[in-house]
Design an enzyme around this catalytic site. Structure first.
Site, PDB file in Angstrom:
ATOM      1  N   LYS A 158     -51.031 -71.872  19.297  1.00 26.10           N
ATOM      2  CA  LYS A 158     -51.573 -72.103  18.342  1.00 26.10           C
ATOM      3  C   LYS A 158     -51.769 -73.547  17.539  1.00 26.10           C
ATOM      4  O   LYS A 158     -51.578 -74.479  17.722  1.00 26.10           O
ATOM      5  CB  LYS A 158     -50.193 -71.940  17.258  1.00 26.10           C
ATOM      6  N   SER A 164     -44.694 -65.977   9.550  1.00 26.14           N
ATOM      7  CA  SER A 164     -46.061 -66.328  10.153  1.00 26.14           C
ATOM      8  C   SER A 164     -45.486 -66.488  11.501  1.00 26.14           C
ATOM      9  O   SER A 164     -47.182 -65.942  12.386  1.00 26.14           O
ATOM     10  CB  SER A 164     -46.934 -67.927   9.345  1.00 26.14           C
ATOM     11  N   SER A 189     -49.576 -66.776   9.508  1.00 21.72           N
ATOM     12  CA  SER A 189     -51.036 -67.255  10.048  1.00 21.72           C
ATOM     13  C   SER A 189     -51.150 -67.097  11.319  1.00 21.72           C
ATOM     14  O   SER A 189     -51.858 -68.000  12.303  1.00 21.72           O
ATOM     15  CB  SER A 189     -50.325 -69.068   9.379  1.00 21.72           C
TER      16      SER A 189
END
Length: 412
Positions: free
Chosen positions: A75, A173, A149
């Site tokens: 990520k 997230s 996210s």
């Protein structure tokens, strides 16, 4: 898509371990033939990935790591030397000189990083519309958000571009985008003391894959499971299909020998107010120009007195004992989302205070386990005539292995 039957990840890795270069070339081709908004990646580096594959192919069999040959994107909140890191904003892009320790441990275990997956700015929202870059598309719900996210990670796994993707979770997230895309998302147990909500985890296509990559053996035994379909945080309503799916799962688990019963909200508004103030306080340290929602959080955090900040952390830390006192259960079963993913732009078009409130209405159960530190997992459940519905299983007293064990009874 994500729910198709899969051989165990360990077997799949063994099958490709003799020719990683070809495997990586195929993965890279699958990624690059798609548009940036579709594949979920913010950056891809074929040269680095292929060089890594050739190196791993040369490692003697008896010296290979446990995750040897696993193609696993990171990520874009975590630094990896050689890859740009944008933190969800084109204005924040930098070339870091070092690799984060967590990613370095994965590299030591033998992974291949093809690139970085897209995130919302600084990972601060439950949707994935990075500043100055394309919003990530949801492969399960065209035109709608994949959640955030870790939206890029979820999209990549849902499309089969990766079996496993790194993700992080400071308020849902990992679990929110997994629910929005029909994938499995696991936030592991973490030390949340001192108002620390964030854990590093993975999005996968099965619970078995998640257990393998974490190196945890699922444990199946009879557990006490509490069911909560009432919103825990916020003032929103819950879609009937979310409620009915949770009830179906509860009945299935009861038939399998678990002791299942409904539970009620264990507290009022104070714990989530503490979470919001802890989040705002942490936002003070985000530097530079920012989007409206980040700027609003920074201003809100800066306006808090030192005494209120300390009080918020104390209330945050007290949540674990509160639920242990209120619930005589091992695992909490709830929806992951209150309703299906809204269209891209739904949240960001709102003024920041309403944006934050609307995100809370959509994800009213997730932040509980960021405050308690308990492990929590989203698993997709097939529902006739529509995409799967995500349900959340969260550990109250169960071990990580026990949580994955019951999750594997819902989704292999």
């Amino acid at each position: 898509m994500a729910n198709s039957p899969l051989a165990p990840l360990a077997d799949r890795l063994r099958a490709v371990s003799g020719d990683l270069t070809r495997t990586v070339e195929k993965r890279l081709s699958d990624i690059t033939e798609r548009s940036a908004s579709t594949h979920g990646f913010v950056s891809v580096d074929p040269e680095l990935a292929l060089r890594r594959a050739r190196f791993l192919d040369s490692v003697p069999t008896d010296q290979r790591g446990r995750l040897h040959g696993l193609v696993l994107p990171i990520k874009d909140l975590m630094t990896v030397a050689g890859f740009p890191c944008s933190y969800g904003s084109v204005t924040r892009t930098e070339m870091p000189p070092e690799t984060d320790l967590w990613a370095a441990q994965l590299l030591k275990a033998g992974i291949i990083i093809p690139g970085k997956t897209q995130t919302s700015e600084m990972g601060m929202t439950a949707y994935c519309e990075p500043v100055g870059m394309p919003a990530v598309a949801n492969p399960l719900w065209p035109g709608r958000t994949p959640g955030g996210s870790s939206g890029g990670a979820a999209a990549a796994v849902a499309l089969g571009l990766a079996d496993v993707a790194h993700a992080s979770d400071g308020g849902g997230s990992i679990r929110v985008p997994a629910a929005a895309t029909g994938t499995v998302g696991v936030k592991p147990p973490h030390d949340s003391s001192g108002g620390s909500p964030t854990a590093q985890g993975f999005i996968t296509r099965s619970v078995a894959d998640a257990a393998f990559v974490f190196g945890v053996s699922p444990v199946r035994r009879s557990l006490r499971i509490g069911v909560l379909v009432e919103p825990l945080h916020g003032d929103g309503a819950v879609s009937p299909v979310m409620v009915s799916t949770v009830c179906t799962v509860a009945d299935r688990l009861s038939d399998l020998g678990h002791r299942v019963h409904e539970v009620s909200r264990p507290y009022g508004e104070r714990p989530f107010a503490a979470f919001a103030d802890v989040l705002a306080s942490r936002s003070i340290h985000i530097p530079g120009p920012a989007s409206d929602i980040i700027e609003w959080l920074r201003e809100r955090g800066s306006a808090l007195s030192e005494s209120r900040r300390a009080e918020a952390v104390a209330d945050f830390d007290a949540v674990l004992q509160t639920i242990l006192s209120a619930w005589d259960i091992d695992v909490l079963l709830s929806p992951t989302l209150a309703h299906d993913p809204p269209e891209i732009g739904h949240f960001s078009r709102l003024e920041p205070p309403e944006n934050f409130a609307e995100q809370t209405r959509w994800t009213p159960w997730a932040t509980l386990f960021n405050m308690t530190g308990g492990a929590a997992v989203n698993v997709p459940v097939a529902v006739a005539g529509r995409p799967p519905v995500g349900v959340q299983l969260g550990s109250v007293r169960a071990s990580f292995g026990e949580l994955l064990g019951v999750a594997s009874q819902v989704h292999p």
